[in-house]
Scaffold this active site. Structure first.
Site, PDB file in Angstrom:
ATOM      1  N   GLY A 178       0.793  -1.215   0.000  1.00 43.01           N
ATOM      2  CA  GLY A 178       0.000   0.000   0.000  1.00 43.01           C
ATOM      3  C   GLY A 178       0.826   1.265   0.000  1.00 43.01           C
TER       4      GLY A 178
ATOM      5  N   GLU B   3       5.439  -5.631   2.340  1.00 43.65           N
ATOM      6  CA  GLU B   3       5.388  -6.102   0.956  1.00 43.65           C
ATOM      7  C   GLU B   3       5.250  -4.936  -0.022  1.00 43.65           C
ATOM      8  OE1 GLU B   3       2.094  -8.755   0.878  1.00 43.65           O
ATOM      9  OE2 GLU B   3       2.860 -10.035   2.481  1.00 43.65           O
TER      10      GLU B   3
ATOM     11  N   CYS C 264      -7.983  -1.243 -31.979  1.00 38.56           N
ATOM     12  CA  CYS C 264      -9.258  -0.886 -32.601  1.00 38.56           C
ATOM     13  C   CYS C 264     -10.357  -0.642 -31.577  1.00 38.56           C
ATOM     14  CB  CYS C 264      -9.695  -1.979 -33.573  1.00 38.56           C
ATOM     15  SG  CYS C 264     -10.016  -3.566 -32.779  1.00 38.56           S
TER      16      CYS C 264
ATOM     17  N   GLY D 233       5.589  -2.762  -3.341  1.00 44.96           N
ATOM     18  CA  GLY D 233       5.810  -3.032  -4.754  1.00 44.96           C
ATOM     19  C   GLY D 233       6.008  -1.745  -5.518  1.00 44.96           C
ATOM     20  N   ARG D 234       4.894  -0.997  -5.697  1.00 45.00           N
ATOM     21  CA  ARG D 234       4.974   0.252  -6.452  1.00 45.00           C
ATOM     22  C   ARG D 234       5.934   1.247  -5.808  1.00 45.00           C
ATOM     23  NH1 ARG D 234       0.250   1.904  -8.044  1.00 45.00           N
ATOM     24  NH2 ARG D 234      -0.993   0.186  -7.214  1.00 45.00           N
TER      25      ARG D 234
END
EC number: 4.1.1.17
Length: 484
Positions: free
Chosen positions: A282, A315, A422, A317-318
């Protein structure tokens, strides 16, 4: 001027730009290799080193982008030459680790591999001593191939595939999470020696991506789950929680830590002596991190003080990956909109004598070679809003200049930016204004593109999800760790 030496491997989609630039770094940065893991880094030293590192990073990233795009002529290049590509600054990952150690010195990060499983990124994090949060057999295999000890991996997936459980048992990956009775019975059958973390439910209402609807045991059920684990003879060693990806409310961490403390007490009643608290992810890489870290650190000091001996892990991540990657996209087509309608080639009133379209009050739709089905999928499922900047237009490279940025000037030109597929939803930017006229062959760049981008790109419409990465490193400490 720092001059790069380029070692490229286009077939392997990896370039590395190595810089000899130790002279531009402060003593803080060159010494940080020794201080990052022993807690001796001081706040003022960190800020001084950060400022130097950021300046060098901009120069390196700009040089890498410039070298690549100025070598491409969209009128004559081979297919694939003008494809989207990344520039990754491993020095930014290193600085983020210093920042983590400064703000959360007691909490060991276990990088969330799912966020961006880039090999170089993982190698650096492994060298920095982090653990790894893995959610699948493939992620665990990737980390183990680097020689990481299984004890540095947590299988943070509360609902696991049977065959994956057998695999991790064979590999000696013991740490894993659970949140329900069925999973406990599965683990008892397939991996009774596992070290288990009870994942509890949290309030993630302020997060970009909420997990509480899918994972986490409520406090009403934790006592029963601990009792069942004891009955099955399983080894519960800790508690985990996750306040949601991209959390924005620091108090969510406080409440989660309080709830975890309750579960620690419940476990003691069943004879468990829990040794680890996993505070999940988070964490964002922007300025909100310090605020989040302050609240979390205070909560941990109150409910799990150092003298209790409880190990603390997280944990992120970002937090590590987002700001380390810059994405460059080529404009492959342009559509001129005049008074709400597309301009036709036969519309002579909108044409100049030389055949070009008069600008007037025109707006433009520009189409780039990446989109929502590629590296911009985070717009849809991760609630991100990437901001376009001009990399090259009109034969000029503009990285990190005033001209590269969005403009609020009255005479600025309005653009919408679209992906190549498309599908009508494949739009990156609804409206943005620049002073420059963009055309086919020009380039845009997007910063903070390291989190949940390349890892979730698809091949929809036959477009490739394999894109080159040019690596730079703005920190000597990171270069030393990687042996560069």
């Amino acid at each position: 001027m720092v001059m790069p030496t380029v070692v490229s491997d286009r077939m392997g989609t990896i370039d590395f730009i190595d810089y000899t630039n130790n002279h531009v770094f402060s003593k803080c940065q060159t010494d940080s290799l020794n201080t990052v893991n022993n807690g001796s880094l001081k706040h003022d030293d960190y800020l001084h080193g950060l400022a130097n590192g950021k300046l060098v990073a901009k120069q390196m990233i700009g040089d890498a982008l410039r070298q690549r795009v100025e070598s491409i002529d969209s009128e004559f290049c081979e297919p694939g030459d003008e494809d989207t590509f990344f520039v990754a600054d491993l020095g930014e990952v290193y600085r983020q680790h210093l920042r983590w150690k400064l703000n959360l010195p007691r909490v060991k990060p276990f990088y969330a591999v799912k966020c961006h499983p880039d090999e170089r990124l993982l190698q650096l994090l492994a060298a920095l001593g982090t653990g790894f949060d893995c959610a699948s057999k493939a992620e665990i295999e990737q980390v183990l191939r680097m020689g990481v000890d299984p004890s540095r991996i947590i299988y943070a997936q509360p609902c696991k595939t049977n065959s994956y459980l057998r695999y991790v048992a064979q590999q000696g990956v013991r740490q894993m999470t659970f949140d329900n009775a069925d999973e406990l019975r599965k683990i008892a059958r397939l991996y009774p020696d596992a070290e288990l973390f009870l994942r509890i439910l949290t309030d993630d209402s302020s997060s970009l991506c909420r997990f509480s609807m899918k994972f986490g045991a409520s406090l009403d059920s934790t006592d029963g789950l601990l009792g069942l684990a004891r009955q099955l003879g399983l080894n519960v060693v800790g508690v985990s929680f996750h306040v949601g990806s991209g959390a924005s409310d620091p108090t969510a961490f406080l409440k989660a830590v309080q709830d975890a403390h309750v579960v620690f007490q419940q476990a003691a009643a069943y004879g468990y002596s829990l040794k680890t608290l996993d505070v999940g992810g988070g964490f964002c890489s922007d300025d909100s991190f310090e605020q989040m870290a302050n609240v979390l650190r205070a909560a941990l000091d109150e409910y799990f003080p150092a003298h209790t001996g409880v190990n603390l892990i997280a944990e992120p991540g970002r937090y590590y990956a987002s700001s380390a990657f810059t994405l460059a996209c080529n404009i492959i087509a342009r559509r001129t909109i005049q008074d709400g309608s597309a301009v036709s080639v036969s519309d002579s009133s909108s044409m100049s004598d030389d055949g070009s379209v008069n600008n007037g009050d025109a707006r433009y739709m520009v189409y780039v070679n990446d989109g929502l089905y590629g590296n911009f999928s985070s717009i849809m499922f991760d609630h991100q809003h990437p901001v376009a900047k001009i990399l090259r237009a009109g034969g000029r490279t503009m990285y990190n200049s005033v001209a590269a940025h969005e403009s609020s000037a009255e005479d600025a030109i309005e653009y919408s930016i679209w992906g190549p597929t498309c599908d009508g939803i494949d739009r990156i930017t609804e409206s943005i204004r620049f002073r420059e006229i963009l055309d086919v062959g020009d380039w845009l760049y997007f910063e903070d593109m390291g989190a949940y981008t390349k890892c979730s790109a698809t091949t929809f419409n036959g477009f490739s999800n394999e894109h080159d990465v040019i690596y730079v490193c703005s920190e000597p400490g990171a270069m030393a760790l990687l042996g560069l």
